[in-house]
Scaffold this motif. Structure first.
Motif, PDB file in Angstrom:
ATOM      1  N   THR A  11       0.924  -1.234  -0.220  1.00 21.61           N
ATOM      2  CA  THR A  11       0.273  -0.010  -0.111  1.00 21.61           C
ATOM      3  C   THR A  11       0.812   1.310   0.143  1.00 21.61           C
ATOM      4  O   THR A  11       1.676   1.393   0.774  1.00 21.61           O
ATOM      5  N   THR A  12       0.707   2.205  -1.024  1.00 20.80           N
ATOM      6  CA  THR A  12       1.214   3.438  -0.755  1.00 20.80           C
ATOM      7  C   THR A  12      -0.067   4.618  -0.728  1.00 20.80           C
ATOM      8  O   THR A  12      -1.153   4.315  -1.255  1.00 20.80           O
ATOM      9  N   GLY A  13       0.179   5.573  -0.027  1.00 20.63           N
ATOM     10  CA  GLY A  13      -0.525   6.617  -0.076  1.00 20.63           C
ATOM     11  C   GLY A  13      -1.755   6.332   0.875  1.00 20.63           C
ATOM     12  O   GLY A  13      -1.676   5.428   1.893  1.00 20.63           O
ATOM     13  N   ALA A  14      -3.121   7.104   0.785  1.00 19.32           N
ATOM     14  CA  ALA A  14      -4.027   7.006   1.647  1.00 19.32           C
ATOM     15  C   ALA A  14      -4.713   5.537   1.382  1.00 19.32           C
ATOM     16  O   ALA A  14      -4.725   5.014   0.111  1.00 19.32           O
ATOM     17  N   ARG A  15      -5.088   4.770   2.280  1.00 22.57           N
ATOM     18  CA  ARG A  15      -5.527   3.399   2.109  1.00 22.57           C
ATOM     19  C   ARG A  15      -7.146   3.239   1.970  1.00 22.57           C
ATOM     20  O   ARG A  15      -7.962   3.938   2.934  1.00 22.57           O
ATOM     21  N   MET A  16      -7.660   2.529   0.764  1.00 17.57           N
ATOM     22  CA  MET A  16      -8.858   2.663   0.742  1.00 17.57           C
ATOM     23  C   MET A  16      -9.569   1.249   1.222  1.00 17.57           C
ATOM     24  O   MET A  16      -8.751   0.519   1.071  1.00 17.57           O
ATOM     25  N   PRO A  17     -10.601   1.329   1.523  1.00 17.17           N
ATOM     26  CA  PRO A  17     -11.221  -0.172   2.050  1.00 17.17           C
ATOM     27  C   PRO A  17     -11.251  -1.036   0.855  1.00 17.17           C
ATOM     28  O   PRO A  17     -11.161  -0.707  -0.067  1.00 17.17           O
ATOM     29  N   LEU A  18     -10.946  -2.383   1.191  1.00 14.59           N
ATOM     30  CA  LEU A  18     -10.922  -3.524  -0.121  1.00 14.59           C
ATOM     31  C   LEU A  18     -12.226  -3.750  -0.332  1.00 14.59           C
ATOM     32  O   LEU A  18     -12.620  -4.179  -1.454  1.00 14.59           O
ATOM     33  N   LEU A  19     -13.445  -3.608   0.632  1.00 15.88           N
ATOM     34  CA  LEU A  19     -14.572  -4.047   0.179  1.00 15.88           C
ATOM     35  C   LEU A  19     -15.483  -2.641  -0.013  1.00 15.88           C
ATOM     36  O   LEU A  19     -15.433  -1.846   0.937  1.00 15.88           O
ATOM     37  N   THR A  20     -16.374  -2.394  -0.889  1.00 11.67           N
ATOM     38  CA  THR A  20     -17.380  -1.406  -1.050  1.00 11.67           C
ATOM     39  C   THR A  20     -18.503  -1.928  -0.200  1.00 11.67           C
ATOM     40  O   THR A  20     -18.642  -2.915   0.427  1.00 11.67           O
ATOM     41  N   ARG A  21     -19.425  -0.873  -0.048  1.00  9.95           N
ATOM     42  CA  ARG A  21     -20.381  -0.940   0.997  1.00  9.95           C
ATOM     43  C   ARG A  21     -21.364  -2.203   0.641  1.00  9.95           C
ATOM     44  O   ARG A  21     -21.693  -2.990   1.379  1.00  9.95           O
ATOM     45  N   ARG A  22     -21.594  -2.053  -0.825  1.00  8.59           N
ATOM     46  CA  ARG A  22     -22.360  -3.135  -1.382  1.00  8.59           C
ATOM     47  C   ARG A  22     -21.644  -4.369  -1.177  1.00  8.59           C
ATOM     48  O   ARG A  22     -22.421  -5.415  -1.054  1.00  8.59           O
ATOM     49  N   GLU A  23     -20.353  -4.601  -1.396  1.00  6.29           N
ATOM     50  CA  GLU A  23     -19.604  -6.011  -1.188  1.00  6.29           C
ATOM     51  C   GLU A  23     -19.920  -6.211   0.433  1.00  6.29           C
ATOM     52  O   GLU A  23     -19.936  -7.524   0.726  1.00  6.29           O
ATOM     53  N   LEU A  24     -19.871  -5.350   1.128  1.00  8.14           N
ATOM     54  CA  LEU A  24     -19.866  -5.663   2.574  1.00  8.14           C
ATOM     55  C   LEU A  24     -21.398  -6.277   2.923  1.00  8.14           C
ATOM     56  O   LEU A  24     -21.606  -7.298   3.690  1.00  8.14           O
ATOM     57  N   ASP A  25     -22.406  -5.607   2.235  1.00  5.82           N
ATOM     58  CA  ASP A  25     -23.874  -5.768   2.477  1.00  5.82           C
ATOM     59  C   ASP A  25     -23.887  -7.436   1.931  1.00  5.82           C
ATOM     60  O   ASP A  25     -24.653  -8.163   2.539  1.00  5.82           O
ATOM     61  N   ALA A  26     -23.200  -7.664   0.863  1.00  5.69           N
ATOM     62  CA  ALA A  26     -23.453  -9.189   0.108  1.00  5.69           C
ATOM     63  C   ALA A  26     -22.946 -10.058   1.071  1.00  5.69           C
ATOM     64  O   ALA A  26     -23.593 -11.144   1.450  1.00  5.69           O
ATOM     65  N   VAL A  27     -21.724  -9.897   1.802  1.00 11.36           N
ATOM     66  CA  VAL A  27     -21.028 -10.877   2.765  1.00 11.36           C
ATOM     67  C   VAL A  27     -22.003 -10.906   4.015  1.00 11.36           C
ATOM     68  O   VAL A  27     -22.433 -11.990   4.442  1.00 11.36           O
ATOM     69  N   LEU A  28     -22.684 -10.016   4.529  1.00 13.03           N
ATOM     70  CA  LEU A  28     -23.462  -9.846   5.716  1.00 13.03           C
ATOM     71  C   LEU A  28     -24.725 -10.670   5.291  1.00 13.03           C
ATOM     72  O   LEU A  28     -25.319 -11.562   6.060  1.00 13.03           O
ATOM     73  N   ALA A  29     -25.074 -10.531   4.123  1.00 14.69           N
ATOM     74  CA  ALA A  29     -26.477 -11.103   3.765  1.00 14.69           C
ATOM     75  C   ALA A  29     -26.079 -12.707   3.471  1.00 14.69           C
ATOM     76  O   ALA A  29     -26.887 -13.598   3.967  1.00 14.69           O
ATOM     77  N   ALA A  30     -24.822 -13.018   3.157  1.00  8.19           N
ATOM     78  CA  ALA A  30     -24.479 -14.695   3.169  1.00  8.19           C
ATOM     79  C   ALA A  30     -24.556 -14.910   4.565  1.00  8.19           C
ATOM     80  O   ALA A  30     -24.999 -16.091   4.679  1.00  8.19           O
ATOM     81  N   LEU A  31     -23.936 -14.089   5.605  1.00  7.43           N
ATOM     82  CA  LEU A  31     -24.016 -14.684   7.028  1.00  7.43           C
ATOM     83  C   LEU A  31     -25.540 -14.974   7.587  1.00  7.43           C
ATOM     84  O   LEU A  31     -25.644 -15.924   8.086  1.00  7.43           O
ATOM     85  N   HIS A  32     -26.067 -14.037   7.218  1.00 14.19           N
ATOM     86  CA  HIS A  32     -27.577 -14.165   7.667  1.00 14.19           C
ATOM     87  C   HIS A  32     -28.092 -15.317   6.913  1.00 14.19           C
ATOM     88  O   HIS A  32     -29.019 -16.070   7.723  1.00 14.19           O
ATOM     89  N   GLY A  33     -28.236 -15.564   5.857  1.00 13.12           N
ATOM     90  CA  GLY A  33     -28.591 -16.566   5.090  1.00 13.12           C
ATOM     91  C   GLY A  33     -28.159 -17.820   5.355  1.00 13.12           C
ATOM     92  O   GLY A  33     -28.935 -18.766   5.799  1.00 13.12           O
ATOM     93  N   ILE A  34     -26.913 -17.884   5.691  1.00 16.07           N
ATOM     94  CA  ILE A  34     -26.382 -19.448   6.332  1.00 16.07           C
ATOM     95  C   ILE A  34     -26.970 -19.677   7.655  1.00 16.07           C
ATOM     96  O   ILE A  34     -27.409 -20.537   8.115  1.00 16.07           O
ATOM     97  N   GLU A  35     -26.987 -18.576   8.617  1.00 15.76           N
ATOM     98  CA  GLU A  35     -27.579 -18.812   9.816  1.00 15.76           C
ATOM     99  C   GLU A  35     -29.125 -19.178  10.083  1.00 15.76           C
ATOM    100  O   GLU A  35     -29.367 -20.022  10.700  1.00 15.76           O
ATOM    101  N   SER A  36     -29.800 -18.627   9.112  1.00 16.78           N
ATOM    102  CA  SER A  36     -31.201 -18.787   9.164  1.00 16.78           C
ATOM    103  C   SER A  36     -31.257 -20.397   8.533  1.00 16.78           C
ATOM    104  O   SER A  36     -32.343 -21.041   9.035  1.00 16.78           O
ATOM    105  N   LEU A  37     -30.401 -20.961   7.834  1.00 18.69           N
ATOM    106  CA  LEU A  37     -30.527 -22.054   6.886  1.00 18.69           C
ATOM    107  C   LEU A  37     -30.116 -23.157   7.935  1.00 18.69           C
ATOM    108  O   LEU A  37     -30.520 -24.291   8.222  1.00 18.69           O
ATOM    109  N   VAL A  38     -28.903 -23.053   8.823  1.00 20.92           N
ATOM    110  CA  VAL A  38     -28.408 -24.075   9.615  1.00 20.92           C
ATOM    111  C   VAL A  38     -28.587 -23.777  10.930  1.00 20.92           C
ATOM    112  O   VAL A  38     -28.530 -24.924  11.976  1.00 20.92           O
TER     113      VAL A  38
END
Lengths: 170, 763
Positions: free
Chosen positions: B252-279
């Motif tokens: 990394t050089t310069g200011a660090r941007m987050p590796l995930l966008t808001r939308r991508e974070l939401d997708a991961v969170l949705a997957a967590l919720h989906g799995i939790e409700s499944l199992v």
């Protein structure tokens, strides 16, 4: 222990009937196939000696093989006196029913195998039956022996003893 | 359901109900697939296939033999690693049953056309809320072609018996013999970013937080700790970012941007919720992102694995990956070893006699702190780096498939360790004595007097030696060896303070024409053809041929790291030993001052434990240095009772060869001078103070086991038979007992086999 508790050497073969003989050989084969270990009986220095060994027979049961480190007492005795007996039994399977215990005492001569095709043949035979002994058999200080099974004394029902002398090629 | 012939099933058919058949990972991936979540397609090689493979290849007997060698609790890590190595080699050498191989081949045909595959463990009971085997079993990623997959399946099966997995099972009280392994084979889905995510924060499960971690590239970089991840803590219900911490990464050089966008974070969170409700439980999820496409790699219950006290973390730390090894190599070889060496020399050069009492107290405390600091470094960095040689062993065995799983040790031949240099220097002293016959009688007399004396005795003797032909040169060389190599401790004694011990060994070495001639090697010729050991160069060629030109650079790097790790493994112990020796030197000076003023008994025990007492006494003339007298170790069993005792002991065949001789137990420093040429060296472990005895020995027997421990290394370098891992070796074998040491089989025969007792009939 009375002497007749032991398998009696020289007991004459039963009147031959092909069926009975086949049944006897089948029993011996089954016992030998089911028991991976035997007690090897050696002698020397005016002293009998017994050791448990992993063994394997050839297809016709007329000969077999076992291995031992060269640093052992049994190796020294085998070099001194090749006449041996091998006792195979299933007593562990019937701890409370002696009448079902079956054993076979094999008598014969053991010869130490030098490196060469015969050693390789018997080594493969032993390893096939005991794959976990591969490195043991291959070690420089392990001696492989082949024994001629001259006589089989099969014991069932406490005292019923039958003899089988395997036919020898040639 | 007849499972016997179901060697391979589609991953989507793997269910929790059949967990014993498919393992936990496959069962969970199957559930995700059936729920329509995006999971790479794959198949499961079942535990039935594993059982069939293990039975057909006779591996169960091998496993019993390895694990039954001695009680698990009595084994050191090195021995467990050795067992794991032998089992791994046996698994790799064993053929797959034809029908299993055919089933895998057929399943792969429907899965991928030469696409890279991931072959992963799916052990039965592997992961649940109480435990996690994450990282302990092996995964092989990027496998191409059927043959490579068949190999990888065996590698993964073998990892059921890896040292880390065995130790962890033992820790959990699980019986390793009942463990079974299924294998998941999946298409590798590319990922420009990947990571893990937790449905609940494992550190604060009661809080309503989820955690997401992300790294650039594949998830393996995060799992093995080679890349520091970006980390988000999110509100479970709303997805609000409560905290974001950027990963510390060099690129990394310069200011660090987050590796995930808001939308991508939401997708991961949705997957967590989906799995939790499944199992029904909050998952620990591994995921990958290619463009904006989220793929789920695996899901397991969250465990205490994130807890630093989890033993799994320790086992994983001791198995550094290549990147961590590179970093360790640079730090250990480039910084730590030179600093340690310099520290030892600095302490040795310090003139402690000139310090006043306060200065000496300060020096003692500083030295004690230095020793502690370096012991921490030893544990945290030297020991993990020592595992570099194991990485080399693994590479060699996987590529070459040698009959002997330790063939790779030949690649390490000729590495110039401090112990080797010390042995050469001691051998040179012995050669000096042989060349100057006039020296021998006077040295013999002086050695006899010195054995129980300290360095002061040496000062009085050196003038006498210098008057003899060659004496001046001998004294010069002898003192140089003491200074350079004997500044180590053994049993709280400084070897440098006891020159008589070294002198006795030198004289013994001088009494035999060449180092190997003294040993009564037994002839085993005729039992097996002697095969000359291949040279390190030959083995290197063998390795490079086996890996192929594409991997030459990788193989050369691992070879270089392995050699460095091997050499430094021995050197670091000796160099830390010098620091301990220098602490003892300072303590001895303090003790002498206290004795003169009557504040310490002359027979007091001056060990590192005396630091606070002596420092306090140095600082205040009113303080009496109250130290205990040394424990006189009771050495029982010099001779075992005739009616009960071991006739044959088993251990690990750590150095090939067959030799016989009389046992000499080395229990403490005073025994060093008693060792005679041709004796069998019996000890708890070859300490850094002992390697110069090994060239005198006909064979070595140790309690501590392992193919890569000091004693085994030195014995093999010298061609001396070695059996180690012999439980209670020193207590079982009596001094002077006749031993036959079989370094091929790992057997020690005690006494001469005879039937004298039977013949006498005295019963």
């Amino acid at each position: 222990m009375k002497s007749h508790d032991e398998p009696l050497l020289g007991v004459p073969d039963e009147p031959t009937s092909a069926t009975r003989s086949e049944a006897l050989v089948t029993s011996i084969r089954r016992l030998v196939a089911g028991e991976a270990y035997a007690v090897l009986c050696t002698q020397g220095e005016r002293q009998p000696y017994g050791s448990i060994v992993a063994y394997a027979f050839g297809d016709d049961l007329s000969s077999g093989t076992f291995a031992t480190p060269i640093t052992t007492r049994k190796f020294r005795l085998l070099v001194e006196c090749p006449q041996v007996a091998l006792v195979v039994d299933n007593r562990a399977r019937f701890p409370d029913d002696m009448m079902r215990v079956e054993s076979v005492t094999v008598t014969g001569r053991a010869a130490h195998l030098a490196p060469g095709p015969e050693r390789e043949f018997w080594a493969a035979r032993l390893i096939t039956r005991h794959p976990y002994l591969e490195s043991f058999v291959a070690a420089a200080t392990t001696a492989l022996f082949c024994f001629d099974a001259v006589r089989f004394l099969h014991v069932v029902g406490f005292q019923e003893v039958r003899q089988w002398i395997p036919p020898r090629a040639g | 359901m007849d499972t016997a012939a179901r060697w391979v099933i589609p991953l989507a058919d793997a269910t929790d109900e059949e967990e014993r058949f498919v393992g936990s990972k496959a069962a969970r991936l199957g559930a995700l697939l059936r729920a329509g979540l995006r999971v790479p397609s794959g198949v499961c090689v079942t535990t039935a296939a594993y059982d069939r493979f293990v039975d057909d290849a006779g591996l169960r007997g091998k496993i019993h033999m390895e694990l039954g060698r001695k009680p698990f609790e009595a084994m050191r890590w090195e021995e467990i690693w050795d067992e794991a190595l032998r089992l791994r080699s046996a698994f790799l050498a064993a053929p797959l049953p034809a029908e299993v191989a055919t089933a895998i081949r057929t399943a792969l045909a429907g899965l991928a056309d030469d696409e890279p595959l991931a072959v992963r463990s799916s052990a039965v009971g592997e992961d649940n809320a109480g435990r996690s085997f994450a990282g302990l079993h092996e995964s092989v990623v990027g496998v191409r072609g059927v043959s490579a997959v068949l190999d990888a399946v065996r590698v993964v099966w073998a990892s059921l018996w890896s040292d880390a997995a065995l130790l962890y099972r033992h820790e959990l009280g699980l019986d390793p013999m009942s463990s079974r392994m299924a294998v998941v084979v999946q298409v590798v889905v590319g990922a420009d970013r990947a990571g893990v995510a937790f449905g609940r924060d494992p550190r604060t499960p009661a809080a309503d937080h989820a955690v997401v971690e992300a790294v650039p590239g594949p998830c393996s970089d995060l799992v093995d700790g080679t890349v520091d991840p970006d980390r988000w803590i999110l509100a479970r219900a709303t997805g609000r970012v409560l905290e974001w911490r950027p990963g510390e990464r060099q690129e990394t050089t310069g200011a660090r941007m987050p590796l995930l966008t808001r939308r991508e974070l939401d997708a991961v969170l949705a997957a967590l919720h989906g799995i939790e409700s499944l199992v029904g439980w909050a998952p620990d999820l591994e995921w990958g992102l290619q463009s904006d496409q989220l793929t789920l790699l695996q899901a397991r219950p969250i465990t205490a694995a994130a807890d630093a006290s989890d033993p799994r973390a320790q086992y994983l730390r001791l198995r550094p990956g290549l990147r961590r090894l590179r970093r360790l190599a640079a730090r250990v070889a480039g910084e730590l070893i030179p600093a340690l060496d310099a520290e030892g020399h600095r302490l040795a050069a310090e003139d402690l006699d000139r310090l006043d009492d306060e200065g000496l107290a300060h020096a003692i405390e500083a030295r004690a702190a230095t020793v502690l600091r370096w012991k921490d470094i030893y544990r945290d960095e030297f020991i993990p780096f020592a595992h570099g040689v194991r990485q080399l062993g693994r590479l060699y065995n996987d590529a070459v498939r040698p009959v002997d799983p330790y063939e790779f040790v030949g690649l390490l031949r000729g590495e110039h360790m401090i112990a080797s240099r010390r042995n050469a220097a001691v051998a040179a002293l012995a050669a000096d004595v042989r060349r100057q016959p006039a020296l021998h009688p006077i040295l013999r007399r002086i050695a006899g007097g010195l054995v129980s004396a300290h360095a002061s005795g040496w000062s009085a003797s050196r003038d006498e030696i210098q008057h003899v032909d060659g004496g001046r040169e001998f004294v010069c060389s002898f003192e140089s060896v003491i200074r350079d190599f004997m500044d180590v401790t053994y049993g709280s004694e400084r070897l440098a303070a006891h020159p008589g011990w070294l002198l006795s060994t030198v004289l013994e070495l001088a009494s035999v024409p060449t180092p190997a001639d003294h040993a009564q090697f037994d002839d085993c010729a005729g039992f097996a053809a002697a095969i000359p050991a291949p040279s390190a160069h030959d083995l290197e060629c063998r390795l490079l041929d086996a890996v192929g030109p594409v991997r030459h650079d990788e193989a050369r790097e691992i070879l270089a790291l392995g050699r460095l790790s091997w050499r430094l493994r021995d050197d670091d112990t000796l160099l830390v030993g010098r620091l301990e020796s220098q602490l003892l030197r300072a303590l001895a000076i303090a003790a002498a001052r206290m004795c003169i003023t009557g504040r310490l008994r002359a027979d007091a025990s001056v060990t590192p434990a005396a630091v606070p007492v002596l420092a306090a006494a140095l600082r205040s003339a009113d303080v009496i240095a109250d130290l205990p007298t040394p424990d006189r170790p009771a050495h029982p069993a010099s001779h075992r009772a005739a009616e009960e005792g071991s006739r044959q002991l088993t251990g690990q065949p750590a150095g090939p060869g067959l030799a016989s001789g009389l046992a000499r137990n080395i229990r403490g420093p005073a025994d060093l001078a008693l060792f005679r040429a041709g004796e069998i060296l019996v000890c708890d472990a070859i300490q850094p103070a002992m390697p110069h005895l090994v060239p005198l020995a006909a064979a070595v027997v140790e309690r501590r086991g392992g193919m890569l421990i000091h004693g085994a290394i030195i014995a093999r370098e010298l061609g001396i038979p070695c059996v180690n891992g012999v439980a209670d070796a020193v207590d079982t074998v009596a001094n002077g007992e006749f031993l036959i040491v079989d370094g091929y089989l790992g057997i020690v025969t005690v006494g001469t086999p005879d039937f004298d007792l039977e013949r006498r009939g005295s019963f």
